[in-house]
Write a protein that holds these residues in place. Structure first.
Motif, PDB file in Angstrom:
ATOM      1  N   LEU A 190       0.756  -1.288  -0.076  1.00  0.00           N
ATOM      2  CA  LEU A 190       0.197  -0.002  -0.120  1.00  0.00           C
ATOM      3  C   LEU A 190       0.848   1.242   0.009  1.00  0.00           C
ATOM      4  CD1 LEU A 190      -2.952  -0.527   2.852  1.00  0.00           C
ATOM      5  CD2 LEU A 190      -3.171  -0.549   0.243  1.00  0.00           C
ATOM      6  N   LYS A 191       0.347   2.523  -0.546  1.00  0.00           N
ATOM      7  CA  LYS A 191       1.020   3.465  -0.424  1.00  0.00           C
ATOM      8  C   LYS A 191       0.402   4.192   1.083  1.00  0.00           C
ATOM      9  CE  LYS A 191       1.590   4.298  -5.259  1.00  0.00           C
ATOM     10  NZ  LYS A 191       1.519   5.292  -6.548  1.00  0.00           N
ATOM     11  N   ILE A 192       1.464   5.232   1.309  1.00  0.00           N
ATOM     12  CA  ILE A 192       0.984   5.917   2.657  1.00  0.00           C
ATOM     13  C   ILE A 192      -0.374   6.398   2.431  1.00  0.00           C
ATOM     14  CG2 ILE A 192       1.557   7.778   4.151  1.00  0.00           C
ATOM     15  CD1 ILE A 192       4.628   6.903   3.438  1.00  0.00           C
ATOM     16  N   GLY A 193      -1.517   6.767   3.292  1.00  0.00           N
ATOM     17  CA  GLY A 193      -2.690   7.175   3.277  1.00  0.00           C
ATOM     18  C   GLY A 193      -3.649   6.196   2.561  1.00  0.00           C
ATOM     19  N   GLN A 194      -3.287   5.359   1.847  1.00  0.00           N
ATOM     20  CA  GLN A 194      -4.336   4.377   1.310  1.00  0.00           C
ATOM     21  C   GLN A 194      -5.169   3.589   2.251  1.00  0.00           C
ATOM     22  OE1 GLN A 194      -2.128   2.035  -1.747  1.00  0.00           O
ATOM     23  NE2 GLN A 194      -3.424   3.592  -3.412  1.00  0.00           N
ATOM     24  N   SER A 195      -6.407   3.134   2.054  1.00  0.00           N
ATOM     25  CA  SER A 195      -7.168   2.136   2.984  1.00  0.00           C
ATOM     26  C   SER A 195      -7.118   0.894   2.255  1.00  0.00           C
ATOM     27  CB  SER A 195      -8.533   2.926   3.254  1.00  0.00           C
ATOM     28  OG  SER A 195      -8.240   4.379   3.801  1.00  0.00           O
ATOM     29  N   MET A 196      -7.522  -0.238   3.350  1.00  0.00           N
ATOM     30  CA  MET A 196      -7.685  -1.414   2.707  1.00  0.00           C
ATOM     31  C   MET A 196      -8.222  -2.064   3.824  1.00  0.00           C
ATOM     32  SD  MET A 196      -4.480  -3.962   2.751  1.00  0.00           S
ATOM     33  CE  MET A 196      -5.481  -5.275   2.181  1.00  0.00           C
ATOM     34  N   THR A 197      -8.932  -3.335   3.449  1.00  0.00           N
ATOM     35  CA  THR A 197      -9.712  -4.436   4.384  1.00  0.00           C
ATOM     36  C   THR A 197      -9.029  -5.727   4.186  1.00  0.00           C
ATOM     37  OG1 THR A 197     -11.719  -3.141   4.377  1.00  0.00           O
ATOM     38  CG2 THR A 197     -11.672  -5.580   5.030  1.00  0.00           C
ATOM     39  N   LEU A 198      -8.385  -6.332   5.519  1.00  0.00           N
ATOM     40  CA  LEU A 198      -7.947  -7.475   5.210  1.00  0.00           C
ATOM     41  C   LEU A 198      -9.074  -8.502   5.564  1.00  0.00           C
ATOM     42  CD1 LEU A 198      -5.338  -5.551   5.790  1.00  0.00           C
ATOM     43  CD2 LEU A 198      -4.420  -7.514   7.201  1.00  0.00           C
ATOM     44  N   GLN A 199      -9.321  -9.436   5.020  1.00  0.00           N
ATOM     45  CA  GLN A 199     -10.466 -10.426   5.067  1.00  0.00           C
ATOM     46  C   GLN A 199     -10.072 -11.549   6.001  1.00  0.00           C
ATOM     47  OE1 GLN A 199     -13.369  -9.519   4.375  1.00  0.00           O
ATOM     48  NE2 GLN A 199     -13.057  -7.737   3.030  1.00  0.00           N
ATOM     49  N   CYS A 200     -11.028 -11.920   6.777  1.00  0.00           N
ATOM     50  CA  CYS A 200     -10.646 -13.218   7.563  1.00  0.00           C
ATOM     51  C   CYS A 200     -11.903 -14.086   7.790  1.00  0.00           C
ATOM     52  CB  CYS A 200     -10.146 -13.019   9.071  1.00  0.00           C
ATOM     53  SG  CYS A 200      -9.981 -14.408  10.047  1.00  0.00           S
ATOM     54  N   ALA A 201     -12.114 -15.195   7.291  1.00  0.00           N
ATOM     55  CA  ALA A 201     -13.225 -16.314   7.516  1.00  0.00           C
ATOM     56  C   ALA A 201     -12.609 -17.638   8.080  1.00  0.00           C
ATOM     57  CB  ALA A 201     -13.821 -16.222   6.107  1.00  0.00           C
ATOM     58  N   GLN A 202     -13.709 -17.935   9.257  1.00  0.00           N
ATOM     59  CA  GLN A 202     -13.431 -19.284   9.640  1.00  0.00           C
ATOM     60  C   GLN A 202     -14.965 -20.093   9.306  1.00  0.00           C
ATOM     61  OE1 GLN A 202     -15.072 -20.137  12.916  1.00  0.00           O
ATOM     62  NE2 GLN A 202     -16.025 -18.440  13.380  1.00  0.00           N
ATOM     63  N   ASP A 203     -14.448 -21.466   9.187  1.00  0.00           N
ATOM     64  CA  ASP A 203     -15.651 -22.264   8.768  1.00  0.00           C
ATOM     65  C   ASP A 203     -15.942 -23.341  10.059  1.00  0.00           C
ATOM     66  OD1 ASP A 203     -13.925 -24.417   6.357  1.00  0.00           O
ATOM     67  OD2 ASP A 203     -13.620 -24.075   8.458  1.00  0.00           O
ATOM     68  N   MET A 204     -15.490 -22.857  11.274  1.00  0.00           N
ATOM     69  CA  MET A 204     -15.395 -23.823  12.546  1.00  0.00           C
ATOM     70  C   MET A 204     -16.523 -23.566  13.339  1.00  0.00           C
ATOM     71  SD  MET A 204     -11.171 -24.294  12.841  1.00  0.00           S
ATOM     72  CE  MET A 204     -11.105 -22.709  12.412  1.00  0.00           C
ATOM     73  N   ASN A 205     -17.254 -22.509  12.956  1.00  0.00           N
ATOM     74  CA  ASN A 205     -18.434 -22.003  13.996  1.00  0.00           C
ATOM     75  C   ASN A 205     -17.769 -21.492  15.222  1.00  0.00           C
ATOM     76  OD1 ASN A 205     -21.044 -21.453  14.225  1.00  0.00           O
ATOM     77  ND2 ASN A 205     -21.655 -23.286  15.385  1.00  0.00           N
ATOM     78  N   HIS A 206     -16.654 -21.014  15.391  1.00  0.00           N
ATOM     79  CA  HIS A 206     -16.198 -20.535  16.493  1.00  0.00           C
ATOM     80  C   HIS A 206     -16.560 -19.106  16.948  1.00  0.00           C
ATOM     81  CE1 HIS A 206     -12.323 -22.969  16.092  1.00  0.00           C
ATOM     82  NE2 HIS A 206     -13.150 -23.581  16.196  1.00  0.00           N
ATOM     83  N   ASN A 207     -16.885 -18.986  18.042  1.00  0.00           N
ATOM     84  CA  ASN A 207     -17.589 -17.625  18.469  1.00  0.00           C
ATOM     85  C   ASN A 207     -16.463 -16.563  18.692  1.00  0.00           C
ATOM     86  OD1 ASN A 207     -20.126 -18.183  18.650  1.00  0.00           O
ATOM     87  ND2 ASN A 207     -19.998 -19.152  20.920  1.00  0.00           N
TER      88      ASN A 207
END
Lengths: 113, 111
Positions: A13-30
């Protein structure tokens, strides 16, 4: 048998940019967690969630935001990226109950230039 | 927040050697977890120790929890290149849902 899946694996990324890091789990953990790992510094907790709709700050939350609209997903948002946020980011989840282990994804390597 | 001290920070040994790494604190833990992190991957749980004086074995790895539950050690017998990685200890803060990690011991086993 996916477990915890993080995307992307790498990003610049360049300084000042924004982004979203994705995380998904399929173990039904709370419980779900976001950590950053800097060289020689171990894992620092950024944010965590004990269930859908519930989030709380960890040790180093400044510059980040999270949401937890579903049990499966726990995205981490970086607003106005700074060089100090260059790091490896790990997402983890675990089931309820004391002493349960955390299951980690393989990380997102983020560089801010 | 209790501070976890791990030592040594780095360790480079030859295949077949034995080694011990340590995790120490000035405070008492209800339980302690050991994780191994291989390059390019996330940490994976090796063991949880709960009872003071407890010894757990995982093939060539032996984990011990101190009698006073303030320290723990990991001993590897006849190390192999596949043991290379970062070894992290962690405790559950006040029985809460959060884990606090030490900085880890980076182990390199040379063939």
């Amino acid at each position: 048998n996916a477990g915890v899946t993080q995307t992307p694996k790498f990003r610049i990324l360049k300084i000042g940019q924004s982004m979203t890091l994705q995380c998904a789990q399929d173990m039904n953990h709370n419980y779900m967690y976001w950590y950053r790992q800097d060289p020689g510094m171990g894992l620092k907790l950024i944010y965590y969630s004990v269930g859908a709709g519930i989030t709380d700050k960890g040790e180093v939350p400044n510059g980040y935001n999270v949401s937890r609209s579903t049990t499966e997903d726990f995205p981490l948002r970086l607003e106005l990226a700074a060089p100090s946020q260059t790091s490896v980011y790990f997402c983890a989840s675990r089931p309820g109950g004391a002493g349960q282990p955390q299951h980690f994804g393989d990380g997102t390597r983020l560089s801010i230039l | 927040t209790q501070l976890l001290e791990q030592s040594p920070q780095f360790l480079s040994i030859q295949e077949g050697e034995n080694l011990t790494v340590y995790c120490n604190s000035s405070s008492v833990f209800s339980s302690l977890q050991w994780y191994r992190q291989e390059p390019g991957e996330g940490p994976v749980l090796l063991v949880t120790v709960v009872t003071g004086g407890e010894v757990k074995k995982l093939k060539r790895l032996t984990f011990q929890f101190g009698d006073a539950r303030k320290d723990s050690s990991l001993h590897i017998t006849a190390a192999q290149p596949g043991d290379t990685g970062l070894y992290l200890c962690a405790y559950s803060q006040g029985g809460s849902e959060k884990l606090v990690f030490g900085k880890g011991t980076k182990l390199t086993v040379n063939p």
